[in-house]
Enzyme design. Structure first.
Site, PDB file in Angstrom:
ATOM      1  CG  HIS A   1      89.433  -8.290  25.483  1.00  0.00           C
ATOM      2  ND1 HIS A   1      89.119  -6.975  25.709  1.00  0.00           N
ATOM      3  CD2 HIS A   1      90.258  -8.284  24.403  1.00  0.00           C
ATOM      4  CE1 HIS A   1      89.706  -6.208  24.814  1.00  0.00           C
ATOM      5  NE2 HIS A   1      90.398  -6.984  24.007  1.00  0.00           N
TER       6      HIS A   1
ATOM      7  CD  GLU B   1      86.562  -3.116  26.343  1.00  0.00           C
ATOM      8  OE1 GLU B   1      86.423  -1.985  26.850  1.00  0.00           O
ATOM      9  OE2 GLU B   1      87.419  -3.371  25.473  1.00  0.00           O
TER      10      GLU B   1
ATOM     11  CG  ASP C   1      88.584   1.063  19.473  1.00  0.00           C
ATOM     12  OD1 ASP C   1      89.631   1.511  19.003  1.00  0.00           O
ATOM     13  OD2 ASP C   1      88.554   0.012  20.172  1.00  0.00           O
TER      14      ASP C   1
HETATM   15  C1  2PG Z   1      89.184  -1.898  22.765  1.00  0.00           C
HETATM   16  C2  2PG Z   1      90.505  -2.296  23.400  1.00  0.00           C
HETATM   17  C3  2PG Z   1      90.774  -1.830  24.773  1.00  0.00           C
HETATM   18  P1  2PG Z   1      92.105  -4.046  22.326  1.00  0.00           P
HETATM   19  O1  2PG Z   1      88.661  -2.596  21.899  1.00  0.00           O
HETATM   20  O2  2PG Z   1      88.685  -0.824  23.062  1.00  0.00           O
HETATM   21  O3  2PG Z   1      89.779  -2.126  25.714  1.00  0.00           O
HETATM   22  O4  2PG Z   1      90.813  -3.646  23.216  1.00  0.00           O
HETATM   23  O5  2PG Z   1      93.287  -3.406  22.981  1.00  0.00           O
HETATM   24  O6  2PG Z   1      92.140  -5.545  22.369  1.00  0.00           O
HETATM   25  O7  2PG Z   1      91.875  -3.510  20.966  1.00  0.00           O
HETATM   26 MG    MG Z   2      87.130  -0.919  21.513  1.00  0.00          MG
END
Ligand code: 2PG
Ligand code: MG
Length: 431
Positions: free
Chosen positions: A161, A170, A316
């Protein structure tokens, strides 16, 4: 007959926050002779999980291959099959959509076409009942208590990102020490701006990454946490009381040939656990998301076993909001929280099923944006209905603030309580 009937679907392309086109679907629903219209704009990820539902792109010259004309066309095909049918049961509508597509990962019609229709119809039906969407969702979630979710705000961006050397994606602040939602947002905004000042004082860039957090040219996750802690203190708040820190490692993005490439060195999962151990013992870490690759189940198990009573371990990419994968996680004692993204699975009702399954098994749920976002604020309603948390980027940039601002509207107009107090008394283990 007062049941809502579908009268039209219109799909168009609009731009997301990375200047890529995405699908917006408008649903027109008739009830008691009146027409009600609402829409949904589908978001788009960058660090996508291998097992996500398929986002259909044209792969032609326009928009560097990212055009969505095929998905838009598929919405007309869906309309041919749903026109003039009752659309008041989201499970039934989504069952038809899944059947029309006929594949496991929605690759035929595209998850972007299907999700656009699924959510737009539900929102138009809610309008026809004159209900705010978060209340309408109760029919399906069976959750009739409404709370404002605890935000996880990504104020330092790395990974895919950002254009810096931070491996972890993050670094978020979690405002747990506040009595009400608006104070939590106010304090978070103050911390964000304190961080900006501190980075400037350190001669670091204050330009931002995809999710509105700063993207300074640093590489160490420890340095990122140090800056965040300095920003919390500079704003007059207490670290580990008013604010905690959450990290989304997004480890699949730096997993190569069975090794994690951390600070340019290939290390194994045990060495990576040592890094997490140091972070957890040095800072008030609230959660770690995707600490390992989406296929590295053994590492996940080992880490969960060790830390499940200390922090939230969030899945995730490993779960992709998919019931079968979440079930596998539950059966294998992997993680204790699930990140929920509508477009990973591709319908509203499957998303709700994933949330219910997680909640029933004691897994916390976090409703999440994507890194490619728009002004759409539907996820704020989903989070108000039955999740403790929302993760939707920094308290900056309008595609992120559209979600926080909608929650502030809900706070001001419906006078709801903030989930933090309840969460702390029920779950927080303080050492
Ligand atoms: C994550 C997301 C959102 P992306 O990894 O949690 O922050 O990123 O939408 O790029 O998958
Ligand atoms: Mg994630």
């Amino acid at each position: 007959m007062f049941r809502p009937i579908l009268k039209d679907l219109k799909a168009i392309w609009v731009l997301d926050s990375r200047s890529n086109p995405t699908v917006e679907v408008f649903a027109y629903v008739q009830r008691k002779g009146d027409i009600f219209v609402d829409s949904f704009i589908v978001p788009s990820g960058a660090s996508t999980g291998e097992f996500e539902a398929l986002e259909l792109r044209d792969n032609e010259k326009d928009f560097h291959g990212k055009g969505v004309n095929k998905a838009i066309k598929n919405v007309s095909y869906i309309l041919d099959h749903l026109y003039n049918t009752h659309v008041d049961d989201i499970f039934e509508v989504d069952r038809k959509l899944i059947e029309l597509d006929g594949t496991k990962n929605k690759s035929n019609l595209g998850a972007n076409a299907i999700l656009g229709v699924s959510v737009a119809i539900a929102k138009a039906v809610a309008k026809s009942y004159d209900m705010p969407f978060f209340k309408y969702l109760s029919f399906w979630t069976k959750s009739y208590e409404y709370y404002l979710p605890i935000p996880m705000m990504n104020i330092i961006n790395g990974g895919v990102h950002a254009d810096n050397d931070l491996d972890f994606q993050e670094f978020m602040i979690v405002p747990l020490g506040f009595e009400d939602f608006s104070n939590a947002i106010k304090a978070s905004s103050e911390v964000y701006n304190s961080l900006k000042k501190i980075l400037k004082e350190n001669n670091l860039s204050v330009s931002v990454g995809d999710e509105g957090g700063f993207a300074p040219r640093i590489d160490s996750p420890f340095k990122a946490c140090e800056f965040i802690i300095a920003a919390i203190e500079k704003s007059g708040y207490k670290v580990g009381k008013d604010f905690y820190i959450s990290i989304d490692v997004a480890a699949s993005s730096f997993f190569k040939d069975n090794k994690y490439i951390y600070l340019k060195n290939p290390i194994n999962h045990k060495e990576l656990i040592n890094v997490y151990e140091k972070l957890i013992s040095s800072y008030p870490i609230f959660s770690i998301e995707d600490p390992f690759d989406e296929n590295d189940w053994e590492a996940w198990k080992e880490f969960t076993n060790k830390y499940k009573n200390k922090i939230l371990i969030v899945g995730d990419d490993i779960f992709v909001t998919n019931i079968e994968r979440i079930e596998k996680g539950i059966n294998n004692n992997v993680a204790n929280a699930v990140l929920i993204k509508l477009n990973q699975i591709g319908t509203l009702s499957e998303t709700i099923k994933a949330i219910s399954l997680a909640n029933k098994n004691g897994y916390k749920t976090i409703i999440s944006h994507r890194s490619g976002e728009t002004e759409d604020n539907t996820i704020s309603h989903l989070a108000t209905n039955n999740s403790y948390f929302i993760k939707t980027g920094a308290p900056a940039r309008s595609e992120r603030n559209s979600k926080y601002n909608e929650l502030l509207r809900i706070y001001n107009f419906y006078n709801l309580n903030y989930y933090a107090t309840l969460y702390k008394s029920n779950y927080l283990v303080t050492s």
